[in-house]
Design a protein around this motif. Sequence first.
Motif, short mmCIF file in Angstrom:
data_model
loop_
_atom_site.label_atom_id
_atom_site.label_comp_id
_atom_site.label_asym_id
_atom_site.label_seq_id
_atom_site.Cartn_x
_atom_site.Cartn_y
_atom_site.Cartn_z
N ILE A 1 40.66 37.71 45.13
CA ILE A 1 41.13 36.20 45.30
C ILE A 1 40.49 35.91 46.60
O ILE A 1 39.83 34.46 46.17
CB ILE A 1 42.63 36.51 45.66
N ASP A 2 40.40 36.37 47.71
CA ASP A 2 39.51 36.02 48.91
C ASP A 2 38.90 37.20 49.49
O ASP A 2 39.11 37.12 50.80
CB ASP A 2 40.62 35.18 49.75
N ASN B 1 35.14 35.12 44.10
CA ASN B 1 36.78 34.87 44.51
C ASN B 1 37.26 33.87 43.75
O ASN B 1 36.76 32.60 43.75
CB ASN B 1 36.80 34.94 45.86
N SER C 1 39.39 32.14 44.75
CA SER C 1 39.85 31.14 45.82
C SER C 1 38.79 29.99 45.79
O SER C 1 38.64 28.71 46.36
CB SER C 1 39.99 31.35 47.19
N ASN D 1 39.75 27.76 43.03
CA ASN D 1 41.06 27.10 43.23
C ASN D 1 41.39 27.49 44.63
O ASN D 1 41.86 28.73 44.79
CB ASN D 1 41.96 27.45 42.01
N PRO D 2 41.06 26.72 45.54
CA PRO D 2 41.77 27.10 46.86
C PRO D 2 42.94 27.55 47.29
O PRO D 2 43.17 27.97 48.36
CB PRO D 2 41.00 25.99 47.98
N ASP D 3 43.92 26.88 46.35
CA ASP D 3 45.29 26.96 46.65
C ASP D 3 46.05 28.54 46.27
O ASP D 3 46.87 28.81 46.61
CB ASP D 3 46.09 26.02 45.81
N ILE D 4 44.98 29.36 45.59
CA ILE D 4 45.24 30.66 45.26
C ILE D 4 45.48 31.64 46.31
O ILE D 4 44.89 31.68 47.13
CB ILE D 4 44.29 31.01 44.13
N THR D 5 46.60 32.45 46.32
CA THR D 5 46.78 33.54 47.19
C THR D 5 47.39 34.64 46.46
O THR D 5 47.80 34.56 45.20
CB THR D 5 48.00 33.13 48.21
#
Length: 330
Positions: free
Chosen positions: A152-153, A184, A186, A189-193
């Motif tokens: 993810i990140d 990654n 993220s 899609n930078p909103d993914i956690t």
Amino acid sequence: MLNKFYFYFNPEHDPHKTLALEEYMVMNVGADEIILYLYTHADTVVIGRNQNAWSECRHEQLLADGGKLARRVSGGGAVFHDIANLNFSFVVSQDNYDLHRQLKVILDAVRSFGIHAEFSGRNDILADGRKFSGNAFCHKKNNAFHHGTIMIDTDTDKLAKYLAVSKDKIESKGISSVRSRVVNLSELNPDITPELIAQALKRSFESEYGVAQPYPITPQIENGVDEIAKRNASWEWLFGQSPSFDISISNRFAWGGIELQLSLRDALIKEARIFSDAMDADLIESIPEYLSGIRFQSQPLADAIRTIPHTQEQSQVLDDIADYILEQKY
């Protein structure tokens, strides 16, 4: 037939414990049950069941930095985990094992964030043509699990740092990893956690199978997991389980150069050979016999070398070799 569905997101970050629970689950899952198990790790390299830690990662640097090395019971290659990487596992009986349905849960969850994900023929899940999930599989008697990573990140600098192999020449008889281009989620899609992906996986799992109950962690389960975790953390499991391999350690000192060739089985030295242009040929030739049966770790190796009978003049040669091996942190 499946009619019991369980979900568990482990709050523990210790890979020896999280992987112990996974193994306990696969040994005890019922014929009518399926478990979706999620977990994260602090900085960890996880190697496959038949891999050689020395040829797969810089475990000495990882451990020095406060990370952990773990060995799983499934096959496949070495992977780096940190807390921005989510791990999943489907635990189920052999009769109900269905890779297509299990992958659908992952793909649907990722696609819900507007990311087109697809499974590749190399046991990887890709997005934008790059791997964000590596998958591995394990079948034990009547049960099985399919597990993998979801980046993810993840800190890709650490990934590259720890998954780099040793500078020593290692020829392993085990299974080597195949490195792939990674991404990654993220980045897409930078909103993914990790938390949001976990929620999406639970929704996707329930959509595919049915409403999931929390997996019950009983005192009996805790005791069983603790026993497996002890094994997982042991040197014998992490290193002694390594397949046979050969390693060549070389360096040049003020008095000459050496190349020490070691053949190992279960991480114990079975045969040693040494080549050198040092003037003291007799001392050099005496080294191999003192290394047979020694555990392949820096301290036992260095200690064995220092015990070789020597004169005061010869002590510098043995000390130099021992100190160099200690610096390598095997």
